[in-house]
Design a protein around this motif. Structure first.
Motif, short mmCIF file in Angstrom:
data_model
loop_
_atom_site.label_atom_id
_atom_site.label_comp_id
_atom_site.label_asym_id
_atom_site.label_seq_id
_atom_site.Cartn_x
_atom_site.Cartn_y
_atom_site.Cartn_z
N VAL A 1 0.86 -1.19 0.00
CA VAL A 1 0.00 0.00 0.00
C VAL A 1 0.89 1.24 0.00
O VAL A 1 1.71 1.45 0.90
N LEU A 2 0.71 2.05 -1.03
CA LEU A 2 1.58 3.21 -1.24
C LEU A 2 0.88 4.48 -0.75
O LEU A 2 -0.12 4.91 -1.32
N GLY A 3 1.41 5.05 0.31
CA GLY A 3 0.83 6.27 0.86
C GLY A 3 1.95 7.18 1.35
O GLY A 3 3.14 6.84 1.22
N ASN A 4 1.55 8.28 1.93
CA ASN A 4 2.53 9.23 2.50
C ASN A 4 3.47 8.55 3.47
O ASN A 4 4.65 8.89 3.55
N ASN A 5 2.92 7.59 4.24
CA ASN A 5 3.73 6.97 5.29
C ASN A 5 4.58 5.80 4.80
O ASN A 5 5.32 5.21 5.57
N SER A 6 4.45 5.43 3.51
CA SER A 6 5.18 4.25 3.05
C SER A 6 5.97 4.50 1.77
O SER A 6 6.68 3.60 1.32
N ILE A 7 5.87 5.68 1.18
CA ILE A 7 6.53 5.89 -0.11
C ILE A 7 8.05 5.95 0.04
O ILE A 7 8.78 5.48 -0.84
N PRO B 1 -8.51 7.17 1.00
CA PRO B 1 -9.15 7.56 2.26
C PRO B 1 -10.54 6.94 2.40
O PRO B 1 -11.55 7.65 2.47
N ALA B 2 -10.60 5.62 2.42
CA ALA B 2 -11.88 4.92 2.58
C ALA B 2 -11.79 4.11 3.87
O ALA B 2 -10.69 3.67 4.26
N GLY B 3 -12.91 3.90 4.53
CA GLY B 3 -12.91 3.14 5.78
C GLY B 3 -12.00 3.80 6.80
O GLY B 3 -12.17 4.97 7.14
N LEU B 4 -11.00 3.05 7.28
CA LEU B 4 -10.08 3.62 8.27
C LEU B 4 -8.86 4.27 7.61
O LEU B 4 -7.92 4.68 8.30
N GLY B 5 -8.86 4.33 6.30
CA GLY B 5 -7.75 4.99 5.59
C GLY B 5 -7.86 6.50 5.74
O GLY B 5 -8.91 7.08 5.48
N SER B 6 -6.78 7.15 6.17
CA SER B 6 -6.87 8.58 6.51
C SER B 6 -6.58 9.48 5.30
O SER B 6 -5.89 9.09 4.36
N GLU B 7 -7.14 10.68 5.38
CA GLU B 7 -6.86 11.72 4.36
C GLU B 7 -5.39 12.09 4.39
O GLU B 7 -4.78 12.36 3.36
N ALA B 8 -4.83 12.14 5.61
CA ALA B 8 -3.44 12.59 5.75
C ALA B 8 -2.46 11.68 5.01
O ALA B 8 -1.37 12.11 4.65
N ASN B 9 -2.85 10.46 4.77
CA ASN B 9 -1.93 9.51 4.13
C ASN B 9 -2.04 9.51 2.60
O ASN B 9 -1.37 8.74 1.92
N VAL B 10 -2.91 10.37 2.07
CA VAL B 10 -3.10 10.42 0.60
C VAL B 10 -1.91 11.11 -0.04
O VAL B 10 -1.49 12.20 0.39
N LEU B 11 -1.37 10.51 -1.08
CA LEU B 11 -0.23 11.12 -1.80
C LEU B 11 -0.72 12.21 -2.74
O LEU B 11 -1.82 12.12 -3.28
N LYS B 12 0.13 13.20 -2.95
CA LYS B 12 -0.23 14.30 -3.86
C LYS B 12 0.62 14.22 -5.13
O LYS B 12 1.82 13.89 -5.06
N ALA B 13 0.02 14.58 -6.25
CA ALA B 13 0.71 14.49 -7.55
C ALA B 13 1.99 15.32 -7.55
O ALA B 13 2.98 14.95 -8.17
N GLU B 14 1.98 16.45 -6.84
CA GLU B 14 3.14 17.36 -6.92
C GLU B 14 4.28 16.95 -5.96
O GLU B 14 5.34 17.59 -5.95
N ASP B 15 4.07 15.91 -5.19
CA ASP B 15 5.10 15.44 -4.26
C ASP B 15 6.30 14.91 -5.06
O ASP B 15 6.13 13.97 -5.87
#
Ligand code: SF4
Ligand code: SF4
Length: 361
Positions: free
Chosen positions: A184-190, A216-230
């Motif tokens: 699972v690729l997110g802010n916390n794992s990239i 960000p579905a279920g217990l998935g948080s908004e904060a962990n969503v990756l942004k295109a410009e990152d």
């Protein structure tokens, strides 16, 4: 075994190899049967169904996913439902025989913990359907691996970075099962994903590492969503472009990012969101949605209700058409529209695109 299906309604042919999992589709065919080169938008029946056989997750209660930094999109640690019955599962399989290629067994928990796990696999194969599934790998056994070898196309182990992760991969590989890692690729794992790809640091013998975009579905948080410009997103896709000792794959939710950033990945190998077009989800209570991430059940159709609603009825229903319309109408001015269709129709915030042409999503 290889078989081909002619879709008369949408005028294309698809072929599937039950051994290798290879799957191809022609473009839309003209009156002479020649390929026009235009991709079909959808099939007349789902080619892949995500079947949520699990209604509850015992590992979720123990916080396994949370400890691994994964916010379960099915809310496994807090929601409990009965598992899908064998009888319901058979009802699904009999409708899919000869029309659907694969079943991805899933739901809220590890499918190998279903009380009739072996039977689920057997019924799938009896109906010419290749079962696949993802497991946390917790307490995985060689007996389960033997069932997988006998019946499954591939098994994925969720990347929970734990001893049981490595153990399950080893047990599966030792049994000769085609084994993938689902990461699972997110802010916390990239950062870790970049680091591991740079060092080729995944267990030897894997068939593929498949990256699944955090949502960000279920217990998935908004904060962990990756942004295109990152900039880490750009670096990640550069690495996807490079050769590795293992295959690298991604879910269709990640495709907008690949379209923008990958240079060597063949566009023909990319398929944007297939929800409601070639795939769908059926939950343990027989609610059918275009995608398992529709946790708000916005587009849900209840199967086997008083009206006897079938999979085909739901596939052709108004909620499914409304879902498809989001893709049909997205980003009309974008040159990559045919490949991307605006990305995720459910969660625009996960679409890895910061183009000015984004519109109507
Ligand atoms: S609807 Fe969104 S989450 Fe579901 S498959 Fe499509 S892109 Fe992915
Ligand atoms: S503008 Fe829309 S269709 Fe084009 S790449 Fe971005 S999300 Fe996809």
């Amino acid at each position: 075994m290889r078989y081909r299906v002619v879709d008369k309604k949408y005028r294309f042919v698809s072929a599937f190899d039950t051994e290798t999992g290879a799957y191809v589709r022609t473009g839309v065919l003209d009156d002479e049967g020649c390929d026009t080169g235009v991709d079909p938008f959808m099939a007349s029946f789902p080619h892949l169904i995500d079947v949520g056989v699990m209604g509850h997750c015992l590992h979720g209660k123990s916080g396994l996913c949370q400890l691994a930094g994964i916010g379960c999109y099915q809310s496994g640690p807090v929601v409990e439902q009965s598992n899908m019955s064998l009888e319901s599962f058979r009802w699904i399989c009999e409708q899919c025989r000869g029309r659907t290629n694969q079943l991805a067994l899933g739901g809220r928990g590890d499918p190998d913990c279903h009380e009739h796990f072996g039977e689920l696999l057997r019924i799938s194969r009896e109906n010419m359907l290749v079962p696949n599934f993802t497991t946390s790998g917790f307490a995985f056994t060689s007996e389960k691996a033997e069932l997988c070898r006998r019946y499954c196309g591939a098994v994925a182990v969720s990347w929970y970075r734990n001893d049981y992760t490595y153990d399950a991969i080893r047990i599966l590989l030792d049994a000769g099962v085609k084994t993938n890692v689902h990461y699972v690729l997110g802010n916390n794992s990239i950062n870790e994903a970049i680091d591991r790809m740079e060092r080729e640091d995944f267990p030897e013998g894997l068939n593929a590492v498949i990256f699944l975009l955090h949502k960000p579905a279920g217990l998935g948080s908004e904060a962990n969503v990756l942004k295109a410009e990152d900039p880490r997103v750009t670096r990640f896709f550069q690495l996807v472009d490079e050769p590795h000792p293992f295959k690298v794959g991604m879910d269709s939710c990640t495709v907008p990012g690949a379209i923008h950033n990958c240079r060597t990945v063949l566009p023909e190998s990319l398929d944007t969101c297939e929800g409601g077009r070639f795939s769908c989800y059926i939950g343990p209570g027989l609610g059918m949605t275009p995608c398992s991430f529709d946790q708000g059940r916005l587009y849900e159709v209840q199967l086997r209700d008083e009206a006897g609603t079938t999979i085909e009825d739901a596939w052709n229903s108004a909620p499914f058409e409304a879902f498809r319309d989001r893709m049909r109408g997205a980003c009309p001015g974008c040159g990559m529209r045919e490949l991307c269709m605006g990305g995720c129709p459910l969660m625009p915030e996960v679409v890895l695109c910061d183009s000015r042409d984004r519109e109507g999503v």
